[in-house]
Scaffold this active site. Structure first.
Site, PDB file in Angstrom:
ATOM      1  N   LYS A 110       0.875  -1.189   0.000  1.00  0.00           N
ATOM      2  CA  LYS A 110       0.000   0.000   0.000  1.00  0.00           C
ATOM      3  C   LYS A 110       0.901   1.224   0.000  1.00  0.00           C
ATOM      4  O   LYS A 110       2.042   1.162   0.468  1.00  0.00           O
ATOM      5  CB  LYS A 110      -0.894   0.015   1.253  1.00  0.00           C
ATOM      6  CG  LYS A 110      -2.199   0.733   1.054  1.00  0.00           C
ATOM      7  CD  LYS A 110      -3.184  -0.093   0.259  1.00  0.00           C
ATOM      8  CE  LYS A 110      -4.529   0.497   0.086  1.00  0.00           C
ATOM      9  NZ  LYS A 110      -5.505  -0.472  -0.459  1.00  0.00           N
ATOM     10  N   GLY A 222     -25.540   1.612  -0.152  1.00  0.00           N
ATOM     11  CA  GLY A 222     -24.638   2.170  -1.164  1.00  0.00           C
ATOM     12  C   GLY A 222     -25.277   2.024  -2.534  1.00  0.00           C
ATOM     13  O   GLY A 222     -26.062   1.091  -2.789  1.00  0.00           O
ATOM     14  N   GLY A 224     -23.099   3.039  -5.384  1.00  0.00           N
ATOM     15  CA  GLY A 224     -21.959   3.448  -6.204  1.00  0.00           C
ATOM     16  C   GLY A 224     -21.501   2.308  -7.088  1.00  0.00           C
ATOM     17  O   GLY A 224     -22.297   1.443  -7.476  1.00  0.00           O
ATOM     18  N   ASN A 225     -20.216   2.298  -7.392  1.00  0.00           N
ATOM     19  CA  ASN A 225     -19.667   1.308  -8.325  1.00  0.00           C
ATOM     20  C   ASN A 225     -19.968  -0.126  -7.885  1.00  0.00           C
ATOM     21  O   ASN A 225     -20.484  -0.926  -8.674  1.00  0.00           O
ATOM     22  CB  ASN A 225     -18.153   1.530  -8.448  1.00  0.00           C
ATOM     23  CG  ASN A 225     -17.488   0.438  -9.238  1.00  0.00           C
ATOM     24  OD1 ASN A 225     -16.906  -0.486  -8.676  1.00  0.00           O
ATOM     25  ND2 ASN A 225     -17.578   0.487 -10.556  1.00  0.00           N
TER      26      ASN A 225
HETATM   27  P1  NAD Z   1     -18.578   4.744  -4.514  1.00  0.00           P
HETATM   28  O1  NAD Z   1     -17.937   5.992  -4.058  1.00  0.00           O
HETATM   29  O2  NAD Z   1     -18.726   4.476  -5.962  1.00  0.00           O
HETATM   30  O3  NAD Z   1     -20.040   4.603  -3.848  1.00  0.00           O
HETATM   31  C1  NAD Z   1     -20.252   4.747  -2.469  1.00  0.00           C
HETATM   32  C2  NAD Z   1     -21.745   4.735  -2.215  1.00  0.00           C
HETATM   33  O4  NAD Z   1     -21.958   4.754  -0.793  1.00  0.00           O
HETATM   34  C3  NAD Z   1     -22.499   5.937  -2.777  1.00  0.00           C
HETATM   35  O5  NAD Z   1     -23.726   5.515  -3.317  1.00  0.00           O
HETATM   36  C4  NAD Z   1     -22.739   6.803  -1.544  1.00  0.00           C
HETATM   37  O6  NAD Z   1     -23.895   7.635  -1.662  1.00  0.00           O
HETATM   38  C5  NAD Z   1     -22.943   5.734  -0.500  1.00  0.00           C
HETATM   39  N1  NAD Z   1     -22.791   6.234   0.868  1.00  0.00           N
HETATM   40  C6  NAD Z   1     -21.832   7.057   1.366  1.00  0.00           C
HETATM   41  N2  NAD Z   1     -22.077   7.331   2.655  1.00  0.00           N
HETATM   42  C7  NAD Z   1     -23.201   6.658   2.997  1.00  0.00           C
HETATM   43  C8  NAD Z   1     -23.976   6.539   4.177  1.00  0.00           C
HETATM   44  N3  NAD Z   1     -23.634   7.153   5.319  1.00  0.00           N
HETATM   45  N4  NAD Z   1     -25.100   5.750   4.135  1.00  0.00           N
HETATM   46  C9  NAD Z   1     -25.469   5.132   3.013  1.00  0.00           C
HETATM   47  N5  NAD Z   1     -24.788   5.226   1.853  1.00  0.00           N
HETATM   48  C10 NAD Z   1     -23.662   5.973   1.855  1.00  0.00           C
HETATM   49  O7  NAD Z   1     -17.721   3.572  -3.803  1.00  0.00           O
HETATM   50  P2  NAD Z   1     -17.513   2.071  -4.274  1.00  0.00           P
HETATM   51  O8  NAD Z   1     -16.343   2.004  -5.199  1.00  0.00           O
HETATM   52  O9  NAD Z   1     -18.819   1.485  -4.691  1.00  0.00           O
HETATM   53  O10 NAD Z   1     -17.019   1.407  -2.907  1.00  0.00           O
HETATM   54  C11 NAD Z   1     -17.916   1.061  -1.867  1.00  0.00           C
HETATM   55  C12 NAD Z   1     -17.176   0.252  -0.791  1.00  0.00           C
HETATM   56  O11 NAD Z   1     -16.574  -0.893  -1.389  1.00  0.00           O
HETATM   57  C13 NAD Z   1     -16.031   0.967  -0.074  1.00  0.00           C
HETATM   58  O12 NAD Z   1     -15.963   0.457   1.234  1.00  0.00           O
HETATM   59  C14 NAD Z   1     -14.802   0.516  -0.839  1.00  0.00           C
HETATM   60  O13 NAD Z   1     -13.619   0.601  -0.056  1.00  0.00           O
HETATM   61  C15 NAD Z   1     -15.176  -0.928  -1.108  1.00  0.00           C
HETATM   62  N6  NAD Z   1     -14.444  -1.539  -2.226  1.00  0.00           N
HETATM   63  C16 NAD Z   1     -14.552  -1.048  -3.484  1.00  0.00           C
HETATM   64  C17 NAD Z   1     -13.872  -1.654  -4.522  1.00  0.00           C
HETATM   65  C18 NAD Z   1     -13.999  -1.149  -5.928  1.00  0.00           C
HETATM   66  O14 NAD Z   1     -13.427  -1.803  -6.822  1.00  0.00           O
HETATM   67  N7  NAD Z   1     -14.725  -0.092  -6.204  1.00  0.00           N
HETATM   68  C19 NAD Z   1     -13.070  -2.782  -4.280  1.00  0.00           C
HETATM   69  C20 NAD Z   1     -12.998  -3.295  -2.974  1.00  0.00           C
HETATM   70  C21 NAD Z   1     -13.692  -2.663  -1.953  1.00  0.00           C
END
Ligand code: NAD
Length: 431
Positions: A110, A222, A224-225
């Site tokens: 990291k 959530g 998001g992605n």
């Molecule tokens: P993102 O930023 O695309 O989406 C995050 C989502 O969470 C959004 O819809 C946001 O509105 C919502 N959110 C934020 N605060 C909130 C709250 N208090 N209550 C409810 N919803 C809330 O992020 P992502 O890439 O989808 O990642 C989400 C999680 O998955 C994170 O913990 C990230 O570390 C983990 N993760 C992501 C990946 C990846 O490839 N994207 C890989 C491993 C782990």
């Protein structure tokens, strides 16, 4: 945990405490413990930058290689004002276990820079990227340590870093870094990979429980992605998502959006911003009930998918999980507190732990590294088929250990990961 310092201190302490528990279970010898509970190598350095206003500033940069017995270190680079060496150490250790549990031939690393990109121009950020690479250029590389995007770093940052690395080494070495844009060394399927990976593991868990996906409903925190692609694939398997929660930037709180007949993914995505925030008024107009944010956990569903933040299923919320819930699949990192974890275990809920459930992202990054090293790129279907094979095999291995040794899934995942890394260290003759 009142101050940032405490919080940061705790993340490394927590990673070490988790490791100690597994080390006891595996009865690891003293030398192997000493080797694995701290990073193999750490780099801390200065990154001087000429700012747009004519002044110069020095930023602190880090890279930690926790363990590379199973292959080159792999892990993101974070840009964050509260970044510290301890956060980076903890995250590097977790990357070692994540790569080991999905059995990809990579170790854990990291990196980070103490900075806030909100207050930096793109030119200044480019200088930070290039300066970071200059400081570690001989200690990272396609066969040593492969960085990737993380908090507040993007494919553009990765390309600047790649360009600097290739300039220094007077070569084309696209396997040095992952998370590059598609067409510039990135992999197709990366954007879907984490969400799809979550659902591959849910599909396997349902098979174990003898439940058909079409007989299930899910609630997701959530949008998001990770959440969007998880919902897409789960719906294609026949499941129905009835509730999603997200953050509302305007109201500075979260809301849960519910449609008992099943949400329509395309319709909701049409009213969602690029941060995964749903437009409340338009959701109401489309017939969604708007509930308090925490209500996503309190739904009569079979599957809960926390895919937003850490510490969401905790001592206060865990009691709200309905008796209908059979599976919790952790899309987010660290969504369950230790107290809540004990409660889930007690209730016999089938938990798919974060570093297994969301490992689709790093697995696809590994595929990107392989394709970049070959300079030969696969089609999307090929990438996703390989991802399915890896995730399914990882799930089966963890479940087999859980069944045979009567362990909770999280403990079984840790046992497999630590055992594989310890074995690699022994095989190399390190301990
Ligand atoms: P993102 O930023 O695309 O989406 C995050 C989502 O969470 C959004 O819809 C946001 O509105 C919502 N959110 C934020 N605060 C909130 C709250 N208090 N209550 C409810 N919803 C809330 O992020 P992502 O890439 O989808 O990642 C989400 C999680 O998955 C994170 O913990 C990230 O570390 C983990 N993760 C992501 C990946 C990846 O490839 N994207 C890989 C491993 C782990």
């Amino acid at each position: 945990m009142s101050t940032t310092k405490d919080r940061v201190y705790n993340s490394y302490e927590m990673a070490q405490a988790q490791f100690d528990k597994v080390a006891d279970y595996l009865e690891l010898d003293a030398a192997t413990r000493a080797l694995l509970r701290e990073p193999l190598r750490e780099y801390a350095f200065a990154v001087p930058v000429h700012m747009d206003d004519g002044t110069s500033r020095v930023f602190r940069g880090f890279r930690v290689q926790h363990n590379d017995a199973r292959g080159p270190s792999k892990g993101g680079i974070r840009f964050h004002p509260q970044e510290t060496m301890d956060t980076v150490r903890a995250l590097a250790m977790w990357m070692t276990w994540k790569c080991a549990v999905v059995d990809i031939p990579l170790g854990g690393g990291k990196g980070g820079v103490v900075c806030d990109p909100h207050n930096l121009s793109m030119r200044e950020q480019e200088q930070i990227c290039r300066g970071w690479v200059r400081q570690v250029a001989s200690d990272v590389g396609p066969f040593k340590d492969v960085p990737a995007p993380d908090v507040m770093t993007s494919p553009q940052h990765m390309l600047w870093m790649l360009d600097e690395f290739e300039t220094i080494h007077r070569n084309r070495l696209p396997g040095f870094i992952t998370g590059k844009p598609v067409g510039m060394g990135g992999s197709l399927g990366r954007k879907e990979a984490t969400g799809y990976g979550v659902v591959f593991t849910i599909r396997e868990a349902l098979k174990e429980l003898g439940i058909r996906p079409e007989d299930t409903t899910a609630s997701v925190q959530g949008f998001g992605n990770v959440a969007q692609y998880a919902i897409e694939l789960y719906t294609r398997l026949g499941g129905k998502v009835v509730c999603v929660a997200c953050w509302d930037q305007k109201d500075q709180t979260s809301y849960a959006y519910r449609k008992l007949g099943g949400i329509d993914l395309a319709e909701l995505m049409g009213i969602t911003d690029r941060f995964g925030g749903i437009d409340q008024a338009r959701a109401r107009a489309l017939g969604y009930e708007v509930l308090p944010g925490d209500d996503w956990i309190d739904q009569d569903v079979q599957i809960l998918i926390p895919a937003a933040l850490e510490n969401q299923i905790n001592a206060q919320t865990v009691g709200r999980i309905r008796p209908s819930v059979r599976i919790v699949a952790e899309g987010a990192n660290g969504p369950t507190s230790p107290e809540a974890d004990a409660a889930l275990k007690e209730r016999g809920i089938f938990l798919i732990p974060d570093f297994l459930a969301n490992a689709g992202g790093v697995t696809c990054s590994y595929f990107e590294q392989v394709q970049s090293n070959m300079n030969f790129f696969w089609g999307r279907d090929e990438v996703l088929a390989k991802l399915d094979l890896k995730m399914t095999a990882a799930f089966e291995a963890v479940h087999e250990v859980a069944r045979a040794q009567n362990l909770y899934m999280r403990d079984a995942a840790y046992v497999i990961a630590v055992d594989r890394v310890a074995q690699a260290c022994r095989d190399r003759g390190w301990v």
